[in-house]
Motif scaffolding. Structure first.
Motif, PDB file in Angstrom:
ATOM      1  N   GLN A 176       0.876  -1.181   0.112  1.00  0.00           N
ATOM      2  CA  GLN A 176      -0.243  -0.074   0.124  1.00  0.00           C
ATOM      3  C   GLN A 176       1.068   1.074   0.076  1.00  0.00           C
ATOM      4  O   GLN A 176       2.006   1.153   0.539  1.00  0.00           O
ATOM      5  CB  GLN A 176      -0.842   0.018   1.175  1.00  0.00           C
ATOM      6  CG  GLN A 176      -1.580  -1.225   1.456  1.00  0.00           C
ATOM      7  CD  GLN A 176      -2.467  -1.141   2.898  1.00  0.00           C
ATOM      8  OE1 GLN A 176      -3.057  -0.592   3.185  1.00  0.00           O
ATOM      9  NE2 GLN A 176      -2.046  -2.358   3.398  1.00  0.00           N
ATOM     10  N   GLN A 178       0.721   5.881  -0.129  1.00  0.00           N
ATOM     11  CA  GLN A 178       0.252   7.138  -0.037  1.00  0.00           C
ATOM     12  C   GLN A 178       1.072   8.144   0.189  1.00  0.00           C
ATOM     13  O   GLN A 178       2.289   8.073   0.395  1.00  0.00           O
ATOM     14  CB  GLN A 178      -0.622   7.007   1.513  1.00  0.00           C
ATOM     15  CG  GLN A 178       0.000   7.280   2.734  1.00  0.00           C
ATOM     16  CD  GLN A 178      -0.652   7.443   3.766  1.00  0.00           C
ATOM     17  OE1 GLN A 178      -1.834   6.671   3.930  1.00  0.00           O
ATOM     18  NE2 GLN A 178      -0.475   8.065   4.863  1.00  0.00           N
ATOM     19  N   THR A 198       6.391   9.696  -0.572  1.00  0.00           N
ATOM     20  CA  THR A 198       5.545   8.763  -0.470  1.00  0.00           C
ATOM     21  C   THR A 198       5.946   7.697   0.589  1.00  0.00           C
ATOM     22  O   THR A 198       7.016   7.198   0.683  1.00  0.00           O
ATOM     23  CB  THR A 198       5.273   8.002  -2.064  1.00  0.00           C
ATOM     24  OG1 THR A 198       5.150   8.975  -2.711  1.00  0.00           O
ATOM     25  CG2 THR A 198       4.296   7.139  -1.945  1.00  0.00           C
ATOM     26  N   PRO A 289       0.176   3.739   5.476  1.00  0.00           N
ATOM     27  CA  PRO A 289      -0.966   3.451   4.979  1.00  0.00           C
ATOM     28  C   PRO A 289      -1.556   2.103   5.984  1.00  0.00           C
ATOM     29  O   PRO A 289      -0.529   1.444   6.652  1.00  0.00           O
ATOM     30  CB  PRO A 289      -0.889   2.841   3.524  1.00  0.00           C
ATOM     31  CG  PRO A 289       0.431   3.404   3.207  1.00  0.00           C
ATOM     32  CD  PRO A 289       1.196   3.706   4.176  1.00  0.00           C
TER      33      PRO A 289
END
Length: 289
Positions: A176, A178, A198, A289
């Protein structure tokens, strides 16, 4: 006698090479003409062993977590607030010698590194001491050979998705990702600033990639990293990667990975990055995440 020099401690960039695990100083072969450097690190113990009774003194001794003296041994646990490159002076005088003949050392702070044992010889070393050094070097070379073989085997096996699946790094939901919130954080004192980032979470670890701008006058390359949670606890097994040095007025990415289960690394963490000279950047509000 070790001469205690008052005043603010010196700060200078530590050497780029890794610290020696064991350091030997043979005064009979190479008399000390300038201060010898000893690598120390916060939370890491360093011992100095002498082949004859000696007295010592230590700059800013009250800051040290632990200082244990005997006639032939000095054991130090450095201050927890040592800054990278900070230098503290140490003087040693063997019993029976004039105070003017003291030997000067400098303790140099290296984040996460330390020389564990320093052997100081006033007289020529014995045959047994030389033989012991040979055996230690053989053991070290064998250990390095085994580590090299393991690294080669790991590189051979780490290919494609099959490696990620077998290692359980993907997890049931894959990896995952974000984006980081890039706030109006001012540039660090070293001239580094965050442009973008990120964060990632896998089955067994978390990672964060940050794009940094180097507004300073010197190139910058990461030498250490830490991810700290709100309680001040650092994540374990932190590794980092930087493919290119960040030249002045250039931007490049740095990737940091740490071991973390699905329940760990929750909430906002703080990312700290520094180079060998101590130029650092602190990035708050990092969430995964």
């Amino acid at each position: 006698m070790l001469v205690l020099l008052r005043g603010a401690p010196d700060v200078a960039p530590p050497a780029g090479d890794a610290c020696e695990e064991v350091q030997r100083v043979e005064l009979a072969l190479a008399p000390v003409t300038q201060a010898r450097e000893i690598c120390v690190g916060p939370g890491l113990m360093t011992s100095l062993r002498f082949d004859a009774p000696a007295s010592v003194e230590l700059q800013d001794e009250v800051r040290f977590e632990e200082v244990v003296r005997t006639r032939r041994l000095l054991t130090l646990l450095p201050p927890p607030d040592l800054s990278p490159g900070e230098r503290l002076r140490l003087s040693v005088r063997f019993e029976g010698e004039a105070s003017s003949s003291s030997i000067a050392f400098v303790l140099v702070a290296h984040p996460g590194q330390a020389t564990h044992q320093v052997e100081v010889y006033r007289d020529p070393r014995t045959r047994e001491s030389l033989q012991q050094e040979v055996l230690q070097e053989r053991a070290r070379n064998e250990r390095l050979r085994e580590e090299l073989e393991l690294t080669r085997a790991h590189l051979h096996e780490s290919k494609g998705l099959r490696s990620l699946i077998a290692s359980r790094l993907l997890g049931r939901e894959g990896v995952q990702a974000q984006p980081l919130r890039v706030g109006t954080f001012p540039p660090s004192e070293g001239g580094l600033s965050l442009l973008a980032g990120t964060s990632f979470r896998g089955g067994k670890s978390v990672a964060v990639e940050v794009v940094l701008l180097n507004s300073g006058s010197e190139p910058w390359s990461v030498a250490g990293a830490a991810l700290v949670d709100a309680r001040g606890e650092e994540l374990q097994r932190v590794a980092f990667r930087q493919d290119e040095v960040i030249l002045p007025n250039a931007r490049k990415s740095v990737v940091v990975e740490a071991e973390a289960s699905e329940r760990q690394a929750r909430g906002e963490l703080t990312l700290k990055l520094w180079d060998a000279s101590g130029r650092a950047i602190t990035i708050p509000e990092v969430s995964f995440p």
